[in-house]
Design a protein around this motif. Structure first.
Motif, short mmCIF file in Angstrom:
data_model
loop_
_atom_site.label_atom_id
_atom_site.label_comp_id
_atom_site.label_asym_id
_atom_site.label_seq_id
_atom_site.Cartn_x
_atom_site.Cartn_y
_atom_site.Cartn_z
N THR A 187 -24.26 -15.02 3.63
CA THR A 187 -25.12 -14.55 2.54
C THR A 187 -26.61 -14.72 2.84
OG1 THR A 187 -24.93 -16.72 1.47
CG2 THR A 187 -23.36 -15.01 0.80
N ASN A 188 -26.97 -15.02 4.09
CA ASN A 188 -28.37 -15.25 4.45
C ASN A 188 -29.20 -13.97 4.27
OD1 ASN A 188 -30.75 -16.29 5.48
ND2 ASN A 188 -30.11 -16.13 7.62
N GLY A 189 -30.08 -13.98 3.27
CA GLY A 189 -30.92 -12.81 3.00
C GLY A 189 -30.45 -11.99 1.82
N LEU A 190 -29.22 -12.23 1.36
CA LEU A 190 -28.71 -11.51 0.20
C LEU A 190 -29.31 -12.10 -1.08
CD1 LEU A 190 -24.93 -11.15 1.12
CD2 LEU A 190 -26.67 -9.36 1.17
N PRO A 191 -29.26 -11.37 -2.19
CA PRO A 191 -29.78 -11.93 -3.44
C PRO A 191 -28.98 -13.15 -3.88
CG PRO A 191 -28.62 -9.87 -3.84
CD PRO A 191 -28.78 -10.00 -2.36
N GLU A 192 -29.57 -13.96 -4.75
CA GLU A 192 -28.89 -15.15 -5.23
C GLU A 192 -27.61 -14.76 -5.96
OE1 GLU A 192 -29.80 -19.09 -8.02
OE2 GLU A 192 -31.33 -17.54 -7.71
N ALA A 193 -26.54 -15.51 -5.69
CA ALA A 193 -25.22 -15.24 -6.28
C ALA A 193 -24.86 -13.76 -6.13
CB ALA A 193 -25.19 -15.64 -7.75
N PRO A 194 -24.75 -13.28 -4.88
CA PRO A 194 -24.53 -11.85 -4.67
C PRO A 194 -23.15 -11.39 -5.12
CG PRO A 194 -24.29 -13.04 -2.60
CD PRO A 194 -24.78 -14.03 -3.61
N ALA A 195 -23.13 -10.35 -5.93
CA ALA A 195 -21.88 -9.70 -6.34
C ALA A 195 -21.63 -8.55 -5.37
CB ALA A 195 -21.97 -9.21 -7.77
N ILE A 196 -20.63 -8.71 -4.49
CA ILE A 196 -20.41 -7.75 -3.40
C ILE A 196 -19.24 -6.85 -3.77
CG2 ILE A 196 -20.05 -7.47 -0.93
CD1 ILE A 196 -22.60 -8.98 -1.63
N ARG A 197 -19.54 -5.66 -4.26
CA ARG A 197 -18.50 -4.73 -4.69
C ARG A 197 -18.20 -3.66 -3.65
NH1 ARG A 197 -21.64 -5.77 -9.45
NH2 ARG A 197 -20.40 -6.92 -10.99
N GLY B 9 -22.94 -3.71 -0.67
CA GLY B 9 -23.44 -3.27 -1.96
C GLY B 9 -23.51 -4.44 -2.92
N THR B 10 -24.69 -4.72 -3.46
CA THR B 10 -24.90 -5.86 -4.34
C THR B 10 -25.34 -5.40 -5.73
OG1 THR B 10 -27.29 -6.29 -4.07
CG2 THR B 10 -25.82 -6.99 -2.28
N GLN B 11 -25.56 -6.38 -6.61
CA GLN B 11 -26.04 -6.08 -7.95
C GLN B 11 -27.50 -5.62 -7.95
OE1 GLN B 11 -25.55 -9.05 -6.64
NE2 GLN B 11 -26.68 -10.71 -7.66
#
Length: 349
Positions: A45-55, A70-72
């Motif tokens: 998750t390095n660089g993804l938004p906080e608490a990433p929802a990956i759909r 794909g994130t929120q």
């Protein structure tokens, strides 16, 4: 000199956690990966938004080090198998991404599906994007009392015969199609009704094997069309819920042999049984897969490595993950770490 062979190439499987946005629904977060040959999951998750929802997750078919998630807050891209992520510059106002697709004819062409029945297209490998002009009206029957009006694009499928032909499955809406590269769209939802239930579609697949054949899956089960979605036939997979229906969540065609199609299913969105269905003849006949052990939650995803099509993965929403190295004949369990549930997306390559 030949490029790195598939035997020596580093291969990963990626599992994304997310959830629904409806009140009272569980929303988990995180992106896990595991290298081929390993048996340990790691957070990527390095660089993804906080608490990433990956759909949604998509691996580049020719350059597997490139991965999209794909994130929120829109799509993110990694160029090193998920070690690091950066936000993709899409003029999407930061809406959640629910689906991603590489065009099988040209890997520079990509699609991202959003809420509000929006699809963005890139023709240069994801550097620049434009919104496709979708304007379709859904029949009233697709909207049940209290249903979510978000119109999420949960899955897309492009024709391998015609680059201008693209289909999208819309949650609580139906299926839509363009045959002119996205300038005009049609609603194909009529005919996908079972037990007077609203149309709640989760996936779509354009057959590579049989010209004109299209499959749609949703809460009511599996539908088949032989005329590019003009007419639909309901295919009974086996009753898994009190309505006598099968909740289908994902459909994939094996990239090495399009006769083999797989459907991930269960009783409902959150059930205590998950199953895989398999067709060996391009979708004409279907059988439930004996995996050796039953999934204790709805089977949510199935994926194949486009460079090694015999390598498959499937995942149930409760965090159960299985791998097969022989095109689905045998399966080995690789459960996610304890507490990692609400699996929404799966990809490998």
């Amino acid at each position: 000199m030949a490029s790195e062979t598939s035997v020596n190439r580093k291969s990963y499987v990626y599992v994304g956690l997310a959830g629904e946005t409806a009140p009272g629904r569980m929303v988990k977060s995180g992106l896990y990966r595991m290298a081929k040959g390993d048996d340990a999951w790691e957070l990527a998750t390095n660089g993804l938004p906080e608490a990433p929802a990956i759909r949604a997750i998509a691996v580049h078919p020719l350059k597997p080090e490139i991965v999209y998630a794909g994130t929120q807050e829109g799509p993110y891209r990694s160029t090193d198998h998920g070690d690091h992520w950066e936000k993709v510059n899409v003029p999407d106002r930061g809406l959640p991404v629910w689906s991603l697709l590489y065009d099988s004819r040209d890997s520079n062409v990509m699609y991202a599906g959003y809420e509000a029945c929006q699809i963005y297209r890139s023709g240069d490998g994801g550097d620049n994007w434009r919104q496709m002009p979708i304007s379709v009206r859904f029949p009233e029957i697709t909207l049940g009392p209290g249903s979510n009006p978000a119109k999420r694009v949960l899955m897309m499928s492009a024709s391998t015969a015609d680059p201008n032909e693209l289909y999208a499955a819309v949650e609580v809406g139906g299926l839509i199609r363009t045959i002119d590269g996205g300038d005009h769209w049609e609603n194909l939802s009529h005919g996908q009704y079972v037990n007077d239930d609203e149309v709640d579609m989760h996936g779509v697949l354009v057959s590579t094997l049989r010209p004109g054949a299209v499959f749609g899956i949703g809460r009511a089960g599996l539908f088949s069309s032989s005329d590019r979605g003009e007419h639909w036939t309901y295919i009974t997979l086996g009753p898994l819920n009190p309505k006598g229906q099968t909740y289908c969540r994902c459909i994939r065609e094996n990239p090495g042999d399009p006769r083999n199609i797989w459907v991930a299913a269960g009783g409902n969105f959150q059930s205590e049984k998950g199953v895989l269905f398999h067709s060996k003849d391009g979708g004409l006949n279907w059988d439930q897969v004996d995996m050796g052990v039953g999934a204790k939650s709805t089977m949510f995803s199935v994926a194949m490595d486009s460079n090694q099509p015999s390598h498959m993965w499937c995942a149930a929403s409760g965090g159960e993950v299985w791998a097969s190295q022989d095109s689905g004949d045998t399966w080995v369990s690789h459960p996610l770490p304890e507490g990692a549930s609400q699996v929404y997306s799966l990809a490998c390559g």
